[in-house]
Design a protein around this motif. Structure first.
Motif, PDB file in Angstrom:
ATOM      1  N   ASP A  32      43.479  44.046  45.073  1.00 51.30           N
ATOM      2  CA  ASP A  32      42.863  44.016  43.746  1.00 51.30           C
ATOM      3  C   ASP A  32      42.632  42.599  43.219  1.00 51.30           C
ATOM      4  N   LEU A  33      42.758  41.593  44.078  1.00 47.15           N
ATOM      5  CA  LEU A  33      42.624  40.203  43.602  1.00 47.15           C
ATOM      6  C   LEU A  33      42.028  39.322  44.703  1.00 47.15           C
ATOM      7  N   VAL A  34      40.981  38.584  44.330  1.00 51.90           N
ATOM      8  CA  VAL A  34      40.274  37.746  45.305  1.00 51.90           C
ATOM      9  C   VAL A  34      40.090  36.348  44.724  1.00 51.90           C
TER      10      VAL A  34
ATOM     11  N   MET B  96      36.076  28.579  35.701  1.00 55.58           N
ATOM     12  CA  MET B  96      36.887  28.203  36.874  1.00 55.58           C
ATOM     13  C   MET B  96      38.362  28.059  36.483  1.00 55.58           C
ATOM     14  N   LEU B  97      39.192  28.327  37.477  1.00 55.82           N
ATOM     15  CA  LEU B  97      40.638  28.261  37.263  1.00 55.82           C
ATOM     16  C   LEU B  97      41.132  26.831  37.429  1.00 55.82           C
TER      17      LEU B  97
ATOM     18  N   VAL C 131      39.206  45.219  40.843  1.00 53.04           N
ATOM     19  CA  VAL C 131      39.401  43.999  41.631  1.00 53.04           C
ATOM     20  C   VAL C 131      39.067  42.802  40.754  1.00 53.04           C
TER      21      VAL C 131
ATOM     22  N   MET D  52      36.225  39.892  35.283  1.00 54.71           N
ATOM     23  CA  MET D  52      35.398  40.198  36.426  1.00 54.71           C
ATOM     24  C   MET D  52      36.034  41.330  37.225  1.00 54.71           C
ATOM     25  N   HIS D  53      35.571  42.510  37.030  1.00 57.19           N
ATOM     26  CA  HIS D  53      36.239  43.648  37.630  1.00 57.19           C
ATOM     27  C   HIS D  53      35.299  44.466  38.499  1.00 57.19           C
ATOM     28  N   GLN D  54      35.795  44.867  39.644  1.00 56.25           N
ATOM     29  CA  GLN D  54      35.153  45.893  40.426  1.00 56.25           C
ATOM     30  C   GLN D  54      36.272  46.729  41.025  1.00 56.25           C
TER      31      GLN D  54
ATOM     32  N   THR E 190      38.471  38.744  40.336  1.00 56.58           N
ATOM     33  CA  THR E 190      38.144  37.547  41.108  1.00 56.58           C
ATOM     34  C   THR E 190      38.453  36.313  40.279  1.00 56.58           C
ATOM     35  N   VAL E 191      39.026  35.318  40.910  1.00 55.44           N
ATOM     36  CA  VAL E 191      39.265  34.033  40.241  1.00 55.44           C
ATOM     37  C   VAL E 191      38.561  32.950  41.056  1.00 55.44           C
TER      38      VAL E 191
ATOM     39  N   ARG F  25      36.145  32.492  50.524  1.00 54.37           N
ATOM     40  CA  ARG F  25      36.838  33.578  49.846  1.00 54.37           C
ATOM     41  C   ARG F  25      38.180  33.841  50.500  1.00 54.37           C
ATOM     42  N   ILE F  26      39.175  34.058  49.674  1.00 55.87           N
ATOM     43  CA  ILE F  26      40.491  34.438  50.194  1.00 55.87           C
ATOM     44  C   ILE F  26      40.915  35.703  49.462  1.00 55.87           C
ATOM     45  N   ALA F  27      41.185  36.756  50.218  1.00 62.42           N
ATOM     46  CA  ALA F  27      41.679  37.989  49.600  1.00 62.42           C
ATOM     47  C   ALA F  27      43.164  37.805  49.311  1.00 62.42           C
ATOM     48  N   ILE F  28      43.521  37.850  48.054  1.00 62.39           N
ATOM     49  CA  ILE F  28      44.929  37.693  47.668  1.00 62.39           C
ATOM     50  C   ILE F  28      45.643  39.026  47.818  1.00 62.39           C
TER      51      ILE F  28
END
Lengths: 270, 186
Positions: B70-72, B95-96, B11, B1-3, B13-14, B64-67
């Motif tokens: 480039d990672l959310v 899902m993780l 970016v 999943m990239h943007q 997303t997990v 949502r939590i911005a890690i």
């Protein structure tokens, strides 16, 4: 005698109106560029629609997940032994492979999608063969559809599609949740159907794929996503790249420890 | 999943899923930790859930939590009512890990909690923890009692939790991440 013309000159809605009001039976073939569509009517109602030649035959029912290949073969064998006038759909229902409601639901969506798409054609040759029945193996609708309702909805969608296409030019585009929004998101009230779409938005699936997975038309999905776009919740990207293709989550993702470490470190700092 | 991030990097997303019976505290859990206003659907309940609370989540919550740039991390809460079970499969895709929230003060929901756990772990080898919510209430069952009541083996983490407190939610997420960390690739 066949009725022949072009929908540029005699509009699709006009022609469908003629079929509806004339209680006509027969097969309407339409072609535009490389697309070919077949619509079959019985006494003014729509019985069957196909994008030629892909879904003219019973394999469509397998593709739609209504029956399996073995059941299709068994149904075909039985159909050949039936008197003329029996349909593949009737055999499938009588054998209990799928219920009338299941077939109606899936085939109606499929049929409507084809018809509504026709309304976006700026032109196209048509040929209506009166009293020509559907192909013998055609997965016809258990209950034929009223044409006037299709005309009303088709015309409405032309207008709405115009708005939607300004921001979602194609259903082959990937849609994703905005990762780092510039503005706070507004409070939203979403329906279960909208959530169902949102849960599929993962930056990998295209709008067309979300439509297939949710068993809804592309128009329905695009309309919902259009709503999300206006709130800033999602964004529409480009067509899927080879890199994105590999990112489609089939099952649990294999994840690198370094990435998990980053998430842990970030959470600790919150 | 990239943007693309602001710097032009991809970016990623997990996704983590927060599940549990009606009124287990899923909305509160996600609200406590999310960096954005949680997108949730609160509507007047129309079925038996009305007995539990006047407005209940009819669909799901999203936080949502911005890690990093480039990672959310996305948090999805599942609906509590059975009629929304169809959402579980969709949400479980990719899902993780899974957090199962249980209201420690309402033993009548333990059977439903078991049904949820069974659904998720029977389908896939999933990293999950059980968060024993409302541990600040006097009549709360302890995590050990809950483990027995939910018939969970000793290796499953049953963690004390107060979903309204960010620190408590954070600890639950961290414990889940430690499990994921152990199972991750080097």
């Amino acid at each position: 005698m066949a009725l022949v013309g072009n929908i540029r000159d005699f509009g699709l809605s006009d022609f469908l109106y003629l079929i509806d009001r004339g209680d006509k039976s027969g097969t309407l073939q339409l072609s535009h560029l490389r697309e070919k569509v077949l619509l079959c009517f019985a006494q003014g109602k729509l019985l069957f629609a196909a994008q030629c030649p892909a879904d003219q035959q019973g394999e469509l029912l397998v593709q739609l997940g209504l029956i399996n290949a073995l059941q299709l073969e068994q149904a075909r064998q039985q159909l050949r032994a039936q008197p003329q006038g029996a349909t593949l759909t009737w055999v499938i229902i009588s054998r209990g492979f799928a219920s009338s409601d299941q077939l109606q639901h899936a085939l109606q969506q499929h049929t409507e999608q084809i018809v509504y798409n026709l309304f976006s054609w700026p032109e196209g040759e048509f040929r209506f063969e009166q009293n020509q029945p559907p192909p013998p193996d055609a997965p016809t609708l258990p209950r034929a559809l009223s044409v006037d309702r299709l005309i009303i909805e088709g015309v409405r969608r032309i207008d709405e599609w115009g708005e939607i296409r300004n921001r979602i030019p194609s259903s082959d585009l990937v849609v994703r949740l905005v990762a780092l929004p510039d503005q706070p998101l507004p409070k939203l009230q979403l329906s279960a159907e909208e959530w169902r779409v949102m849960a599929r938005i993962n930056g990998s699936y295209t709008l067309a794929e979300i439509a297939r997975k949710n068993q809804r038309s592309e128009f329905d999905i695009c309309r919902i996503v259009y709503g999300f776009l206006t709130t800033g919740l999602v964004e529409v990207g480009g067509k899927r790249t080879a890199d994105d293709q590999s990112a489609i989550p089939v099952e649990l993702p294999r994840i690198k420890r370094a990435l998990v470490d980053r998430i842990i470190n970030r959470l600790k700092s919150i | 999943m990239h943007q693309k991030s602001a710097r032009g990097d991809a970016v990623q997303t997990v996704k983590m899923v927060v599940s549990g019976a009606v009124n287990a505290g899923k909305t509160q859990f996600i609200k406590a930790i999310s960096e954005i206003e949680v997108v949730s659907t609160e509507r007047r309940a129309t079925d038996a859930t009305r007995q539990v609370k006047e407005a209940t989540t009819v669909a799901m919550d999203f936080g949502r939590i911005a890690i990093a740039d480039d990672l959310v991390l996305h948090l999805f809460g599942t609906p509590g009512q059975k009629r929304f079970d169809f959402m579980w499969e969709i949400l479980a895709e990719g899902m993780l890990g899974l957090i199962v929230l249980v209201d420690s003060t309402r033993p009548e929901t333990f059977r439903e909690t078991n049904r949820i756990i069974d659904y998720f772990i029977s389908q896939r080898d999933i990293a999950y923890v059980i968060a024993a919510n409302k541990q600040d209430r006097p009549n709360a069952w302890s995590p050990d009692e809950l483990r027995l009541a939910l018939r969970q083996p000793s290796h499953v983490k049953v963690l004390p939790c107060v979903a309204s407190r960010r620190e408590s939610v954070k600890q639950v997420l961290l414990e889940l991440l430690y499990i994921i960390q152990e199972r991750s690739e080097l």
